[in-house]
Design a protein around this motif. Structure first.
Motif, short mmCIF file in Angstrom:
data_model
loop_
_atom_site.label_atom_id
_atom_site.label_comp_id
_atom_site.label_asym_id
_atom_site.label_seq_id
_atom_site.Cartn_x
_atom_site.Cartn_y
_atom_site.Cartn_z
N GLY A 147 0.79 -1.21 0.00
CA GLY A 147 0.00 0.00 0.00
C GLY A 147 0.82 1.26 0.00
N ALA A 148 2.14 1.19 0.21
CA ALA A 148 2.98 2.39 0.20
C ALA A 148 3.17 2.88 -1.22
N THR A 149 3.34 4.18 -1.39
CA THR A 149 3.53 4.73 -2.73
C THR A 149 4.96 4.60 -3.19
N TRP A 150 5.91 4.46 -2.26
CA TRP A 150 7.31 4.28 -2.62
C TRP A 150 8.05 3.67 -1.44
N HIS A 151 9.25 3.18 -1.72
CA HIS A 151 10.12 2.63 -0.67
C HIS A 151 11.52 3.19 -0.84
N ALA A 152 12.20 3.36 0.27
CA ALA A 152 13.58 3.85 0.23
C ALA A 152 14.48 2.77 -0.37
N ASP A 153 15.42 3.21 -1.24
CA ASP A 153 16.31 2.22 -1.83
C ASP A 153 17.43 1.87 -0.86
N ALA A 154 18.17 0.79 -1.18
CA ALA A 154 19.17 0.25 -0.28
C ALA A 154 20.27 1.26 0.03
N GLU A 155 20.71 2.05 -0.98
CA GLU A 155 21.77 3.02 -0.76
C GLU A 155 21.35 4.11 0.22
N ASP A 156 20.10 4.57 0.07
CA ASP A 156 19.59 5.58 1.01
C ASP A 156 19.53 5.02 2.43
N LEU A 157 19.12 3.78 2.55
CA LEU A 157 19.02 3.18 3.87
C LEU A 157 20.40 3.00 4.51
N ARG A 158 21.39 2.60 3.71
CA ARG A 158 22.74 2.46 4.25
C ARG A 158 23.29 3.82 4.69
N ALA A 159 23.05 4.85 3.88
CA ALA A 159 23.49 6.19 4.26
C ALA A 159 22.74 6.68 5.50
N TYR A 160 21.47 6.36 5.59
CA TYR A 160 20.68 6.74 6.76
C TYR A 160 21.23 6.06 8.01
N ALA A 161 21.58 4.78 7.91
CA ALA A 161 22.10 4.03 9.05
C ALA A 161 23.45 4.60 9.50
N ARG A 162 24.26 5.08 8.55
CA ARG A 162 25.57 5.65 8.90
C ARG A 162 25.46 7.10 9.35
N VAL A 187 12.98 10.04 3.98
CA VAL A 187 13.22 8.68 4.47
C VAL A 187 12.81 8.56 5.93
N ASP A 188 13.11 9.57 6.72
CA ASP A 188 12.78 9.54 8.15
C ASP A 188 11.27 9.44 8.36
N THR A 189 10.53 10.23 7.61
CA THR A 189 9.07 10.19 7.73
C THR A 189 8.51 8.86 7.22
N HIS A 190 9.10 8.35 6.12
CA HIS A 190 8.60 7.10 5.54
C HIS A 190 8.85 5.91 6.47
N LEU A 191 9.98 5.89 7.15
CA LEU A 191 10.31 4.77 8.02
C LEU A 191 9.31 4.63 9.16
#
Length: 290
Positions: free
Chosen positions: A8-23, A34-38
């Motif tokens: 049902g989500a309109t989009w998902h964060a890609d793997a590179e964005d998530l890795r950068a977010y984690a770091r 990304v923060d709001t989507h998570l």
């Protein structure tokens, strides 16, 4: 961003964005998205957990737990730090038993009763005799393994033992002398004579501290207090009128005793360190252990 899945989500964060977010390297405005989507997407939160460093995540949880479990500073401690007092010194001062409201309230009650007795007997002798003992009692109760419930914390504090003693002594003296001063204001009819407790109070406190280095934190103030009471009894029995300690010669003697005791205390300052070679506090702790 990845295309939406079937949740049902309109989009998902890609793997590179998530890795950068984690770091912690993802920059705005992508970070905000990304923060709001998570917060609303379980799939991306799971992907973030897989992309993150497990060790860093565990350390983060440990820091969070430590922060949540850390004691919150009280009003007194917060005021001290606001005025520039170091955190560890503020914590030690806030933990001083005789700086708590219960002790200060008890001292104030004693002073009120003493001032009332002055008006009842039309003589300030009782007040002048008691007031010098209060700073000595406060200092005696602020340091030592048998008297201070936070003694173990003070031992491991990053402070020289003598410096810690002086910090607490000054704090206790300020509180005790301040309360004594307020009580003195209630005796305006006696003028300057109502302040003749000040020099004996300083002399008794300095003498008690100097003797503590050799006799321990219980015996030393007890002996000094006993000597003061005995002096007053003898003076009352042999001198008519104002007791000798509160006359001009007595005030001069008190000033000399205070100075001599302060010099002696400074010479014995190394004995206040908690080390095997140090006597008054560690030895007393060992003797008082059943």
């Amino acid at each position: 961003m990845r295309d939406a899945k079937s949740d049902g989500a309109t989009w998902h964060a890609d793997a590179e964005d998530l890795r950068a977010y984690a770091r912690g390297e993802l920059e705005a405005p992508r970070l905000w998205s990304v923060d709001t989507h998570l917060a609303a997407c379980a799939l991306c939160r799971q992907a973030l957990a897989e992309a993150g460093d497990p060790l860093a995540l565990d350390l983060g949880w440990e820091r969070l737990d430590a922060e949540l479990d850390a004691p919150r500073p009280g009003l007194f401690e917060a005021l001290l730090t606001r005025f520039g007092v170091a955190d560890h010194i503020a914590r030690l001062l806030a933990a001083t038993p005789v700086l708590r409201a219960s002790w200060l309230g008890a001292v104030m009650l004693v002073l009120v009763m003493t001032v009332a007795s002055v008006y009842a007997m039309d003589s300030p002798t009782v007040f002048l005799a008691l007031a010098p003992l209060l700073p000595l009692a406060g200092v005696a109760l602020s340091y030592g393994p048998a008297l201070d419930p936070t003694y173990e914390m003070t031992v491991v504090a990053p402070l020289h033992g003598f410096r810690l003693l002086m910090i607490r002594t000054v704090a206790v003296l300020v509180a005790s002398l301040g309360l004594n001063g307020l009580a003195t204001l209630a005796l305006p009819v006696y003028g300057v004579r109502a302040l003749s407790w000040l020099l004996p109070g300083l002399a008794l406190t300095a003498t008690g501290l100097a003797l503590t280095a050799r006799l321990g934190p219980v015996l030393a103030p007890a002996l000094v207090s006993g000597a003061w009471v005995a002096l007053l009894v003898v003076a009352e029995a042999t001198v008519h009128g104002t007791p000798l300690p509160f006359t001009a010669p007595g005030q001069g003697v008190a000033a000399v005793v205070a100075v001599v005791s302060a010099v002696l205390l400074h010479r014995l300052r190394d004995r206040f360190d908690a080390s095997p070679a140090h006597a008054p506090f560690t030895d007393f702790a060992h003797r008082s252990t059943p």
